[in-house]
Write a protein that holds these residues in place. Structure first.
Motif, PDB file in Angstrom:
ATOM      1  N   PRO A  94       0.649  -1.164  -0.152  1.00 39.82           N
ATOM      2  CA  PRO A  94      -0.079   0.110   0.061  1.00 39.82           C
ATOM      3  C   PRO A  94       0.781   1.252  -0.081  1.00 39.82           C
ATOM      4  N   GLU A  95       1.979   1.143   0.536  1.00 41.19           N
ATOM      5  CA  GLU A  95       2.830   2.272   0.688  1.00 41.19           C
ATOM      6  C   GLU A  95       3.432   2.868  -0.779  1.00 41.19           C
ATOM      7  N   ARG A  96       3.736   1.732  -1.605  1.00 39.54           N
ATOM      8  CA  ARG A  96       4.325   1.834  -2.668  1.00 39.54           C
ATOM      9  C   ARG A  96       3.466   2.505  -3.713  1.00 39.54           C
ATOM     10  N   VAL A  97       2.151   1.861  -3.492  1.00 35.87           N
ATOM     11  CA  VAL A  97       1.194   2.235  -4.591  1.00 35.87           C
ATOM     12  C   VAL A  97       0.670   3.487  -4.098  1.00 35.87           C
ATOM     13  N   GLY A  98       0.645   3.963  -2.898  1.00 45.29           N
ATOM     14  CA  GLY A  98       0.102   5.019  -2.400  1.00 45.29           C
ATOM     15  C   GLY A  98       1.257   6.429  -2.725  1.00 45.29           C
ATOM     16  N   ASP A  99       2.144   6.012  -2.695  1.00 47.41           N
ATOM     17  CA  ASP A  99       3.553   7.036  -3.347  1.00 47.41           C
ATOM     18  C   ASP A  99       3.208   7.300  -4.772  1.00 47.41           C
ATOM     19  N   ARG A 100       2.951   6.411  -5.415  1.00 46.90           N
ATOM     20  CA  ARG A 100       2.780   6.720  -6.757  1.00 46.90           C
ATOM     21  C   ARG A 100       1.410   7.401  -7.114  1.00 46.90           C
ATOM     22  N   LEU A 101       0.327   7.183  -6.146  1.00 45.76           N
ATOM     23  CA  LEU A 101      -0.982   7.604  -6.496  1.00 45.76           C
ATOM     24  C   LEU A 101      -0.851   9.195  -5.956  1.00 45.76           C
ATOM     25  N   ARG A 102      -0.134   9.677  -5.105  1.00 44.22           N
ATOM     26  CA  ARG A 102      -0.168  11.027  -4.467  1.00 44.22           C
ATOM     27  C   ARG A 102       0.575  12.027  -5.668  1.00 44.22           C
ATOM     28  N   LYS A 103       1.336  11.157  -6.762  1.00 38.87           N
ATOM     29  CA  LYS A 103       1.883  11.947  -7.851  1.00 38.87           C
ATOM     30  C   LYS A 103       0.551  12.592  -8.555  1.00 38.87           C
ATOM     31  N   VAL A 104      -0.513  11.681  -8.704  1.00 32.84           N
ATOM     32  CA  VAL A 104      -1.533  11.972  -9.604  1.00 32.84           C
ATOM     33  C   VAL A 104      -2.448  12.965  -8.707  1.00 32.84           C
ATOM     34  N   LEU A 105      -2.678  12.955  -7.535  1.00 36.33           N
ATOM     35  CA  LEU A 105      -3.734  13.549  -6.906  1.00 36.33           C
ATOM     36  C   LEU A 105      -3.046  14.815  -6.315  1.00 36.33           C
TER      37      LEU A 105
END
Length: 113
Positions: A102-113
């Motif tokens: 979840p942290e790895r995916v979350g790091d990438r998603l924060r780049k979109v949001l």
């Protein structure tokens, strides 16, 4: 008058792509190295077959191939003696590193949001 144009399809595609990128990064950086570290070693051939392959929306982490037809047995057979490494090396690495996903995916998603 200013307008806001909602481009939900583009946003959703970007979210999906970044989530997949995060999952692939997790597989390559977290799971694969740990699984290779715990892979049984005789000649080292099997350890060298570890790979992460992404095709579309699927990310596959695996070992094996024509040069090491014994990989599945080495992974699954808990009765085998492994002086170096252990059975279930890939499954264990996956499960041990799962909390990091979840942290790895979350790091990438924060780049979109």
């Amino acid at each position: 008058m200013p307008k806001v144009v909602w481009r939900a399809d583009a946003i959703l595609r970007q979210v999906e792509e970044n989530a997949l990128n995060g999952a692939e990064e997790w597989a390559r950086a977290d799971v694969l190295p740990l699984s290779q570290e715990n892979c049984p070693v005789d000649s080292g051939t099997m350890r060298g077959t570890g790979s992460v392959v992404r095709e579309g929306k699927t990310i596959e982490i695996g070992f094996g191939g024509p040069s090491v037809p014994y990989t599945v047995r080495q992974h699954e057979d808990l009765t085998l003696d492994h002086p170096t490494g252990q059975a279930k090396w890939l499954e264990n690495a996956f499960n041990w590193r799962l909390p990091m996903l979840p942290e790895r995916v979350g790091d990438r998603l924060r780049k979109v949001l």
